[in-house]
Design an enzyme around this catalytic site. Structure first.
Site, PDB file in Angstrom:
ATOM      1  N   CYS A   7     -10.861   5.925  -3.567  1.00 21.50           N
ATOM      2  CA  CYS A   7     -10.218   6.357  -2.021  1.00 21.50           C
ATOM      3  C   CYS A   7      -9.894   6.140  -0.750  1.00 21.50           C
ATOM      4  CB  CYS A   7     -11.655   7.612  -2.613  1.00 21.50           C
ATOM      5  SG  CYS A   7     -10.847   9.259  -1.550  1.00 21.50           S
ATOM      6  N   CYS A  79      -7.478  10.430  -4.940  1.00 20.03           N
ATOM      7  CA  CYS A  79      -6.854  10.606  -3.498  1.00 20.03           C
ATOM      8  C   CYS A  79      -5.038  10.439  -3.148  1.00 20.03           C
ATOM      9  CB  CYS A  79      -7.518  10.833  -2.488  1.00 20.03           C
ATOM     10  SG  CYS A  79      -8.277   8.726  -1.787  1.00 20.03           S
ATOM     11  N   CYS A  86      -3.606   1.532  -3.682  1.00 21.99           N
ATOM     12  CA  CYS A  86      -3.371   0.942  -3.830  1.00 21.99           C
ATOM     13  C   CYS A  86      -3.861  -0.890  -4.278  1.00 21.99           C
ATOM     14  CB  CYS A  86      -3.682   1.589  -5.364  1.00 21.99           C
ATOM     15  SG  CYS A  86      -4.994   0.512  -6.812  1.00 21.99           S
TER      16      CYS A  86
END
Length: 144
Positions: A7, A79, A86
């Site tokens: 997250c 999320c 990422c």
């Protein structure tokens, strides 16, 4: 099986998902991290999980950078921001999954309203991650 839940702040949704996965199967190696980790786990998330007997009070937000060189069976983003930002993992990642969830820590309103939103999201996390767990146990690798 190694699972990383990712997250942005690693203070709420990813910590709750981490707690649920561990409660489903203590043989899973579960970690959670954030792209921009907060200073502590959200106290409301801790209290909401404690209501159903899952203790995440000893969890601490961690930076995803410490996990980039490791191998993972699953990296799960919870999320949209974490999904978009990422980082690339140097280690092998077998499956990337996105299970998008509302952020109850951003809710404003009365104490009762906020508590109910945390419960609603907690219950959604439980349901969606239990479905995910059942899928991986039956060797299905579809996105939830």
């Amino acid at each position: 099986m190694r699972i990383l839940v990712l997250c942005t702040g690693n203070s709420c949704r990813s910590q709750m998902a981490h707690g649920f996965l561990q409660s489903f199967d203590n043989t899973l190696e579960v970690c959670s991290a954030g792209t921009h980790p907060a200073g502590q786990v959200n106290p409301q998330a801790v209290a909401t999980m404690q209501e159903i007997g899952i203790d995440i009070s000893r969890h601490t937000p961690k930076d995803v950078k410490q996990y980039l060189n490791q191998e993972w069976d699953y990296v799960i983003t919870v999320c949209g921001n974490a999904k978009e930002t990422c980082p690339n993992f140097v280690g092998k990642v077998k499956h990337r999954v996105h299970i998008g969830l509302d952020d109850p820590s951003e809710v404003a309103g009365t104490s009762d309203f906020v508590t109910n939103e945390f419960r609603r999201v907690r219950n959604q996390i439980q349901e969606r991650f239990h479905d995910f767990y059942l899928n991986i146990r039956s060797d299905k690798h579809e996105e939830i």
